[in-house]
Design a protein around this motif. Structure first.
Motif, PDB file in Angstrom:
ATOM      1  N   TRP A 120       0.816  -1.213   0.000  1.00  0.00           N
ATOM      2  CA  TRP A 120       0.000   0.000   0.000  1.00  0.00           C
ATOM      3  C   TRP A 120       0.848   1.260   0.000  1.00  0.00           C
ATOM      4  O   TRP A 120       1.951   1.284   0.552  1.00  0.00           O
ATOM      5  CB  TRP A 120      -0.914   0.021   1.242  1.00  0.00           C
ATOM      6  CG  TRP A 120      -1.937  -1.071   1.223  1.00  0.00           C
ATOM      7  CD1 TRP A 120      -1.826  -2.302   1.790  1.00  0.00           C
ATOM      8  CD2 TRP A 120      -3.210  -1.032   0.576  1.00  0.00           C
ATOM      9  NE1 TRP A 120      -2.950  -3.058   1.556  1.00  0.00           N
ATOM     10  CE2 TRP A 120      -3.829  -2.287   0.807  1.00  0.00           C
ATOM     11  CE3 TRP A 120      -3.898  -0.083  -0.150  1.00  0.00           C
ATOM     12  CZ2 TRP A 120      -5.087  -2.615   0.329  1.00  0.00           C
ATOM     13  CZ3 TRP A 120      -5.150  -0.390  -0.634  1.00  0.00           C
ATOM     14  CH2 TRP A 120      -5.747  -1.642  -0.399  1.00  0.00           C
ATOM     15  N   GLY A 121       0.306   2.299  -0.635  1.00  0.00           N
ATOM     16  CA  GLY A 121       0.974   3.590  -0.588  1.00  0.00           C
ATOM     17  C   GLY A 121       0.840   4.194   0.802  1.00  0.00           C
ATOM     18  O   GLY A 121       0.117   3.674   1.657  1.00  0.00           O
ATOM     19  N   GLN A 122       1.493   5.293   1.010  1.00  0.00           N
ATOM     20  CA  GLN A 122       1.476   5.942   2.323  1.00  0.00           C
ATOM     21  C   GLN A 122       0.733   7.283   2.301  1.00  0.00           C
ATOM     22  O   GLN A 122       0.850   8.072   3.235  1.00  0.00           O
ATOM     23  CB  GLN A 122       2.921   6.153   2.802  1.00  0.00           C
ATOM     24  CG  GLN A 122       3.691   4.864   3.023  1.00  0.00           C
ATOM     25  CD  GLN A 122       3.039   3.994   4.095  1.00  0.00           C
ATOM     26  OE1 GLN A 122       2.842   4.430   5.230  1.00  0.00           O
ATOM     27  NE2 GLN A 122       2.698   2.759   3.733  1.00  0.00           N
ATOM     28  N   THR A 123      -0.051   7.519   1.227  1.00  0.00           N
ATOM     29  CA  THR A 123      -0.778   8.777   1.086  1.00  0.00           C
ATOM     30  C   THR A 123      -2.278   8.538   1.207  1.00  0.00           C
ATOM     31  O   THR A 123      -2.845   7.699   0.500  1.00  0.00           O
ATOM     32  CB  THR A 123      -0.482   9.435  -0.280  1.00  0.00           C
ATOM     33  OG1 THR A 123       0.927   9.650  -0.399  1.00  0.00           O
ATOM     34  CG2 THR A 123      -1.209  10.769  -0.403  1.00  0.00           C
ATOM     35  N   VAL A 124      -2.899   9.275   2.108  1.00  0.00           N
ATOM     36  CA  VAL A 124      -4.350   9.231   2.253  1.00  0.00           C
ATOM     37  C   VAL A 124      -4.941  10.378   1.454  1.00  0.00           C
ATOM     38  O   VAL A 124      -4.508  11.531   1.586  1.00  0.00           O
ATOM     39  CB  VAL A 124      -4.782   9.361   3.733  1.00  0.00           C
ATOM     40  CG1 VAL A 124      -6.309   9.354   3.838  1.00  0.00           C
ATOM     41  CG2 VAL A 124      -4.190   8.226   4.550  1.00  0.00           C
ATOM     42  N   TYR A 125      -5.920  10.072   0.590  1.00  0.00           N
ATOM     43  CA  TYR A 125      -6.547  11.080  -0.262  1.00  0.00           C
ATOM     44  C   TYR A 125      -7.929  11.445   0.278  1.00  0.00           C
ATOM     45  O   TYR A 125      -8.700  10.572   0.700  1.00  0.00           O
ATOM     46  CB  TYR A 125      -6.682  10.555  -1.695  1.00  0.00           C
ATOM     47  CG  TYR A 125      -5.348  10.324  -2.368  1.00  0.00           C
ATOM     48  CD1 TYR A 125      -4.690  11.358  -3.025  1.00  0.00           C
ATOM     49  CD2 TYR A 125      -4.743   9.054  -2.320  1.00  0.00           C
ATOM     50  CE1 TYR A 125      -3.445  11.145  -3.631  1.00  0.00           C
ATOM     51  CE2 TYR A 125      -3.518   8.847  -2.919  1.00  0.00           C
ATOM     52  CZ  TYR A 125      -2.867   9.892  -3.570  1.00  0.00           C
ATOM     53  OH  TYR A 125      -1.656   9.682  -4.154  1.00  0.00           O
TER      54      TYR A 125
END
Length: 329
Positions: free
Chosen positions: A36-41
């Protein structure tokens, strides 16, 4: 010592102030961090017609901390309630295809600038959350009601679903935005158009209520467009029915007039006024070529009486001359 105490109080108040500026805060639970990426959108949601998905517009993003914490400032939101989504994306398109059906990597909610929402740590990616937004609390109740319809089977009864869902939306929900979301569910099941045609007054009244509210018009634009199309169809249908009824009525009137005229003509033909004995005698003498004077002498009546008999004969036989009488004999 007093200085340290003042510094501690200052930092404590500063921490409260900073926390108070967060509209959204909380934790994300990730079982396989490498996938998983580490950016919450953060995205704002628009309801759209006939789709089980939502039209999203990303308005902000933030990086997760080491312990999975994230936050979004209150200034990102408006003073009015809107539907929002927080989402964490897989690290690659390949991972997205593998994980899309297994893990729910987003959460929808309603929020305004006046409210806060906090995600607690849990077993799901976006676990349970607490909020003071009244609309979202009511939406959670709607979600609980709809949960029994999540796993639809072959026994799914669209009619019963329509009755129960519309009844719940109409009677149990008080907040317009949440009602709108409930109606959107009917559209997702392709039941809204059918129900709107059957109950246009209810939906037009609801739309009027939406327009007089503080909701952003873009929130209910899809419903307004759909109702405009449906009401136009209803008007066109009523116009066609009116034309058909008027045409059928005119045809019935014409046929009725024709029947009356024909009946009158038939009556005249079948039931002529009979001539008296003296009129028959005058008629026969006319046919034989006698003049009025000769008829008077032969029947021993006056000339004026002969003329009166002739007038009555012409009237009863619907003729106007001796020639007509000779043709009619």
């Amino acid at each position: 010592m007093k200085n340290w105490s003042n510094i501690f109080v200052f930092l404590f108040l500063l921490n409260i102030n900073l926390f108070g500026q967060d509209g959204i805060s909380g934790y994300v639970h990730i079982e396989d961090p490498q996938r998983w990426g580490q950016t919450v959108y953060l995205s704002q949601i628009q309801l759209e017609e006939n789709t089980n998905t939502y039209n999203t517009t990303t308005i902000a993003s933030t990086l997760l901390t080491k312990d999975g914490f994230f936050a979004f400032d209150k200034n990102l939101f408006t003073s009015k309630d809107h539907i929002y989504k927080v989402q964490l994306n897989p690290i690659s398109a390949e991972e997205k295809n593998k994980l899309s059906d297994k893990i729910k990597n987003f959460q929808l909610f309603i929020l305004s600038k006046k409210d806060t929402i906090h995600f607690t740590k849990g077993e799901r990616m976006f676990g349970e959350y607490t909020t003071n937004n009244t609309a979202d609390l009511e939406w959670q109740k709607l979600k609980q009601f709809e949960a029994k319809y999540e796993n639809l089977t072959d026994d799914f009864d669209p009619r019963q679903y329509l009755i129960e869902t519309k009844g719940y939306v109409k009677d149990s929900l008080q907040i317009l935005l949440v009602k709108l979301i409930g109606i959107k569910k009917l559209d997702d099941q392709n039941l809204l158009e059918k129900d709107a045609k059957a109950n246009p007054e209810y939906y037009l009244s609801f739309l009027k209520e939406l327009k007089s509210s503080e909701l952003d018009p873009s929130t209910y634009a899809y419903l307004e467009n759909k109702l405009n199309f449906i009401t136009q169809e209803i008007v066109n249908h009523k116009y066609k029915v009116s034309l058909w009824v008027n045409g059928a009525t005119s045809l019935v009137i014409i046929l009725l007039i024709g029947f009356i005229l024909k009946s009158r003509r038939t009556k005249k033909v079948l039931a002529p006024i009979p001539l008296s004995k003296q009129e028959k005698a005058v008629k026969n003498l006319i046919i034989s070529g006698k003049s009025n004077k000769e008829i008077a002498n032969e029947l021993f009546i006056s000339l004026s009486t002969v003329k009166t008999h002739i007038t009555n004969i012409y009237s009863k036989l619907n003729i106007s001359s001796r020639q007509d009488l000779l043709l009619k004999k």
